[in-house]
Design a protein around this motif. Structure first.
Motif, PDB file in Angstrom:
ATOM      1  N   TYR A 200       0.859  -1.239  -0.083  1.00  0.00           N
ATOM      2  CA  TYR A 200      -0.025   0.010   0.023  1.00  0.00           C
ATOM      3  C   TYR A 200       0.963   1.193   0.055  1.00  0.00           C
ATOM      4  CZ  TYR A 200       0.847   0.394   4.994  1.00  0.00           C
ATOM      5  OH  TYR A 200       1.316   0.630   6.277  1.00  0.00           O
ATOM      6  N   TRP A 201       0.203   2.515  -0.516  1.00  0.00           N
ATOM      7  CA  TRP A 201       1.109   3.555  -0.628  1.00  0.00           C
ATOM      8  C   TRP A 201       0.116   4.757  -0.542  1.00  0.00           C
ATOM      9  CZ3 TRP A 201       0.571  -0.640  -3.540  1.00  0.00           C
ATOM     10  CH2 TRP A 201       1.835  -1.278  -3.964  1.00  0.00           C
ATOM     11  N   TRP A 202       0.541   5.822   0.506  1.00  0.00           N
ATOM     12  CA  TRP A 202      -0.205   6.905   0.743  1.00  0.00           C
ATOM     13  C   TRP A 202      -0.068   7.982  -0.280  1.00  0.00           C
ATOM     14  CZ3 TRP A 202      -3.357   8.112   4.619  1.00  0.00           C
ATOM     15  CH2 TRP A 202      -3.095   7.380   5.813  1.00  0.00           C
ATOM     16  N   ALA A 212      -3.028  -2.801  -2.588  1.00  0.00           N
ATOM     17  CA  ALA A 212      -2.898  -3.981  -3.400  1.00  0.00           C
ATOM     18  C   ALA A 212      -4.034  -4.938  -2.571  1.00  0.00           C
ATOM     19  CB  ALA A 212      -1.723  -4.509  -3.480  1.00  0.00           C
ATOM     20  N   ARG A 213      -5.107  -5.641  -3.369  1.00  0.00           N
ATOM     21  CA  ARG A 213      -5.588  -6.784  -2.783  1.00  0.00           C
ATOM     22  C   ARG A 213      -5.178  -8.116  -3.327  1.00  0.00           C
ATOM     23  NH1 ARG A 213      -9.764  -9.971  -4.322  1.00  0.00           N
ATOM     24  NH2 ARG A 213     -11.445 -10.630  -2.695  1.00  0.00           N
ATOM     25  N   ALA A 214      -4.644  -8.847  -2.644  1.00  0.00           N
ATOM     26  CA  ALA A 214      -4.258 -10.214  -3.148  1.00  0.00           C
ATOM     27  C   ALA A 214      -5.153 -11.429  -2.648  1.00  0.00           C
ATOM     28  CB  ALA A 214      -2.793 -10.328  -2.658  1.00  0.00           C
ATOM     29  N   ASP A 215      -5.595 -12.017  -3.546  1.00  0.00           N
ATOM     30  CA  ASP A 215      -6.243 -13.392  -3.170  1.00  0.00           C
ATOM     31  C   ASP A 215      -5.435 -14.324  -3.746  1.00  0.00           C
ATOM     32  OD1 ASP A 215      -8.224 -15.522  -3.019  1.00  0.00           O
ATOM     33  OD2 ASP A 215      -9.781 -14.391  -4.325  1.00  0.00           O
ATOM     34  N   GLU A 248      -4.392 -13.606  -7.461  1.00  0.00           N
ATOM     35  CA  GLU A 248      -4.918 -12.737  -8.107  1.00  0.00           C
ATOM     36  C   GLU A 248      -4.801 -11.064  -7.674  1.00  0.00           C
ATOM     37  OE1 GLU A 248      -6.733 -12.558 -10.885  1.00  0.00           O
ATOM     38  OE2 GLU A 248      -6.883 -14.741 -11.439  1.00  0.00           O
ATOM     39  N   VAL A 249      -3.942 -10.438  -8.080  1.00  0.00           N
ATOM     40  CA  VAL A 249      -3.786  -9.049  -7.613  1.00  0.00           C
ATOM     41  C   VAL A 249      -4.475  -7.941  -8.187  1.00  0.00           C
ATOM     42  CG1 VAL A 249      -1.928  -7.363  -6.904  1.00  0.00           C
ATOM     43  CG2 VAL A 249      -1.373  -9.890  -6.961  1.00  0.00           C
ATOM     44  N   THR A 250      -5.336  -7.072  -7.267  1.00  0.00           N
ATOM     45  CA  THR A 250      -5.843  -6.083  -8.036  1.00  0.00           C
ATOM     46  C   THR A 250      -5.302  -4.719  -7.049  1.00  0.00           C
ATOM     47  OG1 THR A 250      -7.912  -6.387  -6.345  1.00  0.00           O
ATOM     48  CG2 THR A 250      -8.044  -7.239  -8.836  1.00  0.00           C
ATOM     49  N   LEU A 251      -5.814  -3.640  -7.653  1.00  0.00           N
ATOM     50  CA  LEU A 251      -5.231  -2.336  -7.052  1.00  0.00           C
ATOM     51  C   LEU A 251      -6.562  -1.383  -6.736  1.00  0.00           C
ATOM     52  CD1 LEU A 251      -2.661  -0.982  -6.043  1.00  0.00           C
ATOM     53  CD2 LEU A 251      -2.590   0.244  -8.020  1.00  0.00           C
ATOM     54  N   TRP A 252      -6.612  -0.922  -5.366  1.00  0.00           N
ATOM     55  CA  TRP A 252      -7.798  -0.079  -5.073  1.00  0.00           C
ATOM     56  C   TRP A 252      -7.262   1.411  -4.588  1.00  0.00           C
ATOM     57  CZ3 TRP A 252     -12.878  -2.080  -5.325  1.00  0.00           C
ATOM     58  CH2 TRP A 252     -12.967  -3.361  -6.064  1.00  0.00           C
ATOM     59  N   GLU A 262     -11.943   0.728  -7.611  1.00  0.00           N
ATOM     60  CA  GLU A 262     -10.875  -0.048  -8.258  1.00  0.00           C
ATOM     61  C   GLU A 262     -10.192   0.768  -9.204  1.00  0.00           C
ATOM     62  OE1 GLU A 262     -10.547  -4.715 -10.093  1.00  0.00           O
ATOM     63  OE2 GLU A 262     -12.650  -3.953  -9.901  1.00  0.00           O
ATOM     64  N   VAL A 263      -8.704   0.333  -9.382  1.00  0.00           N
ATOM     65  CA  VAL A 263      -7.980   0.859 -10.362  1.00  0.00           C
ATOM     66  C   VAL A 263      -7.920  -0.292 -11.560  1.00  0.00           C
ATOM     67  CG1 VAL A 263      -5.607   1.623 -11.075  1.00  0.00           C
ATOM     68  CG2 VAL A 263      -6.530   1.951  -9.027  1.00  0.00           C
ATOM     69  N   LEU A 264      -8.268   0.163 -12.850  1.00  0.00           N
ATOM     70  CA  LEU A 264      -8.778  -0.760 -13.869  1.00  0.00           C
ATOM     71  C   LEU A 264      -7.413  -0.710 -14.851  1.00  0.00           C
ATOM     72  CD1 LEU A 264     -12.182   0.281 -14.311  1.00  0.00           C
ATOM     73  CD2 LEU A 264     -11.255  -1.636 -13.064  1.00  0.00           C
TER      74      LEU A 264
END
Length: 709
Positions: A200-202, A212-215, A248-252, A262-264
């Motif tokens: 994560y980044w401020w 980052a959300r990692a599943d 599975e990594v997404t970014l929010w 969500e960052v797409l």
């Protein structure tokens, strides 16, 4: 607080001291940060008498060092209690010390946050004093907001939480929806192979975070048992082996006001989140890679919608490297990046190339309004190709050309205002020296409490053979050629990507000197595939680990034998990790050259190693099965005709013990005698003092016996 560096005891042997001091790193100052105005330097250091780091502050104007946080006091003298998640983080970063092993600062370097035993602590760097905040634990990796008002922290349960710096208002920003989901933590593959240990980044305005959300649900499960304690339940590990699914990594974008966006981007084409940069110089910046790592995109993020825009697309027929410190914005909004150009690796600001083919740029350490601080080694066009050296360079953004600030080995630096802290190693002194520079001039040294080694090493450096392979030779102390004649040879390589070991640093050759003093000529060679020479040199191993890296060890050995007293009828080889693979490979495929080997934690079957590393170099196993077969050691088992010792930690979750067990089974099936040394409870690092000490002693005994010494 005053203290003195501990000294070696009368009973100390090199193996004992080397193991006890974690290769002479205990007591060495590290993890530096400098306040933006240069008024304060922050760092970690133990007293040298144990492994527990304290948090320190240094005044560059006076040289005064102050203890900011002492873990023994904060924990009331109790022992640390590390969560499995924290142990895993330390294993990924090869962290063997204790106490405070990491910290983060606010934008003004007035507030530090760190974790101890899964609890949250802060330190006031301006006024002094540290205290615990009532956070939900166990937690890892806390980070203050730039304005110092908030601290975000991930929990080992997978949540990302927020607490005010005064300890009030603790709440969840994001919580895992299912088992295996984490918010704000780097996934296994990012920590182990991407050099991205953050999740994560401020925002520069302290009002939002990129998270980052990692599943890891898609990732296959392995179980690592402790055979010495059969009553213990095996540890479940989500391990993405080559050819199998990744997490599975997404970014929010998470706003402190509760908004979530969500960052797409095209995650199907570019699943790897390699780098994230968010500064006042521009919009959030992402580097995303294709799974084969032969294409990547630099993207900017629209904070309102989460949509991304392509800034730059890059491709490479071999692979695209992830570089430290880039991509990044300058304060004025120019894009700083490193790129492989024809014949060299260059530093860019937007489209302006700031360096030429005389430099091979390694990393970006600091980006200022007018200049960049970076490290580089000699490029192919440089006149001076002295092996094992690199330079710290100041590179003006106006394109006027880099200027050398320092030359040495293992260089690292941080900068704030006019103050730079430079850490470096050299041949003529043990350990690392940390200097505070002002305007490029050294004004003081940071005290080190690291022990002085009981050995002094004397490597001789060469560029060996037609390929001019960087190499070093270490001979026994007091060796006399007329009296002592030719010496049995011990090759001591790493030999693989990201692992240069021919460096002009005293401590880098201490174990080699100890082996030499047992009667060997020790040869260390960095063949093709190792970093620091040129893009072509590094990428020569594409789809061919075995042939290229082994050929270069043989070429270096034979070339050096023309000058040094090397007995080519008695040649052994030892190594760990990739070096272990190379050592086993050597006796299996070139018994005409190598007469004995010690292979530590070797990768023997590349299908068992992780996705990001293995597929970068060898491709996808389903698409290139013949490449994996050619680089595997298992089919070569019937060829063994030389003594081979294989050493492996049974708790290793990086190169799992299955590598050694499969090779041993194949050797047994082929009727080939060999030695296996299993290390119960030991990981890939072998941090245990007695284990590390005795491993050196057992290796030298085995090699002497194998070579008939």
């Amino acid at each position: 607080m005053t203290t003195e560096a501990p000294s070696a005891t009368a009973q100390d042997t090199f193996p004992r001291q080397y193991a006890r001091t974690l290769r002479y790193t205990v007591g060495q100052p590290r993890s530096f940060a400098v306040a933006p105005d240069g008024a304060r330097v922050v760092f970690l250091r133990s007293t040298g008498r144990d492994r527990a780091n304290l948090l320190w502050s240094l005044d560059p104007a006076t040289g005064t060092e102050t203890v900011v946080a002492d873990p023994a006091l904060l924990l009331g003298g109790g022992e640390e209690d590390l969560s499995p998640a924290e142990r895993a983080r330390r294993e990924r970063s090869r962290e063997g010390s204790a106490g405070i092993v990491g910290y983060a600062l606010d934008g003004a370097a007035q507030l530090a946050a760190f974790a101890l035993s899964g609890r949250l602590f802060t330190a006031d760097l301006a006024k002094g004093g540290a205290r615990e905040l009532p956070a939900v634990g166990p937690l890892i990796d806390p980070r203050p907001s730039p304005d110092g008002r908030w601290i975000a922290y991930p929990t080992t349960a997978g949540a990302l939480r927020l607490i005010a710096a005064d300890g009030s208002g603790d709440r969840a920003l994001a919580e895992p929806e299912t088992a295996g989901v984490t918010w704000g933590q780097a996934e296994f593959i990012a920590q182990e192979e991407m050099d991205r240990d953050r999740g994560y980044w401020w925002s520069p305005r302290s009002d939002a975070l990129l998270v980052a959300r990692a599943d890891d649900a898609p990732v296959q499960r392995w179980w690592i048992a402790d055979p010495a304690n059969p009553q213990v339940v095996p540890a479940e590990v989500a391990y993405p082996a080559a050819g199998t699914p990744n997490a599975e990594v997404t970014l929010w974008l998470l706003g402190l006001d509760g908004t979530r966006t969500e960052v797409l981007w095209d995650r199907a084409a570019y699943p790897y989140l390699g780098r994230v940069h968010w500064s006042a110089g521009g919009a959030p910046l992402l580097l995303v890679q294709a799974r084969d790592q032969r294409s990547q995109l630099l993207l900017t993020v629209d904070q309102a919608s989460g949509a991304t825009s392509e800034l730059l697309a890059e491709q490479d027929a071999a692979w695209l490297e992830l570089f430290p410190g880039v991509p990044a914005w300058t304060p004025g909004g120019r894009l700083v990046r490193i790129s492989d150009e024809p014949g060299h690796r260059a530093l860019f600001a937007d489209q302006l190339e700031l360096t030429d083919a005389t430099l091979h740029v390694r990393s970006v350490l600091a980006v200022g309004a007018e200049e960049i601080l970076c490290t580089a080694s000699a490029g192919e066009a440089a006149e001076d190709q002295t092996p094992g050296l690199q330079g710290l360079y100041v590179v003006p953004l106006d394109g006027s050309g880099p200027r050398l600030l320092r030359r040495g080995a293992a260089l690292d630096a941080v900068r704030g205002g006019e103050v730079t802290v430079l850490s470096s190693a050299a041949l003529d002194r043990p350990g690392r020296r940390a200097e505070v520079l002002r305007g490029g001039e050294s004004v003081l040294a940071v005290t080190s409490y690291a022990e002085t080694p009981v050995l002094t090493t004397r490597p001789q450096f060469r560029l060996a053979g037609e390929r001019r392979i960087p190499a070093a030779v270490v001979l026994p102390t007091g060796y006399d050629r007329e009296r002592d004649g030719l010496l049995p040879v011990l090759m001591d390589p790493y030999g693989g990507p990201h692992g240069a070991v021919v460096v002009q640093a005293h401590n880098a050759f201490l174990s080699a000197q100890w082996f030499a003093d047992q009667g060997f000529a020790v040869v260390v060679a960095d063949g093709r595939g190792t970093p620091g020479r040129s893009p072509a040199w590094e990428k020569a191993v594409a789809f061919d680990f075995a042939g290229v890296t082994l050929d270069d060890q043989v070429e270096a050995l034979h070339a050096l034998a023309e000058e040094f007293p090397l007995d080519l009828a008695r040649v052994a080889i030892r190594g760990w990790s990739y070096g272990g693979y190379l050592s086993a490979l050597a006796v299996l495929r070139r018994p005409d050259v190598f007469h004995a080997a010690v292979a530590g934690a070797p990768v023997t079957e590349w299908r068992l190693y992780d996705t990001h590393y293995t597929e970068r170099y060898l491709g996808h196993p389903d698409q290139r099965p013949e490449v994996y077969q050619a680089n595997s050691l298992i089919a070569d088992a019937p060829k063994l005709e030389r003594p081979l010792m294989i050493v492996h930690g049974l708790a290793d979750d990086n190169v799992v013990a299955a590598h050694t067990l499969r090779l041993s089974s194949a050797l047994l099936a082929a009727g080939r005698p060999h030695t296996v040394l299993p290390l119960s409870g030991v990981t890939h690092m072998t941090p245990q003092e007695q284990v590390a000490e005795n491993l050196l002693l057992l290796q030298v005994d085995f090699l002497k016996s194998a070579l008939g010494l």
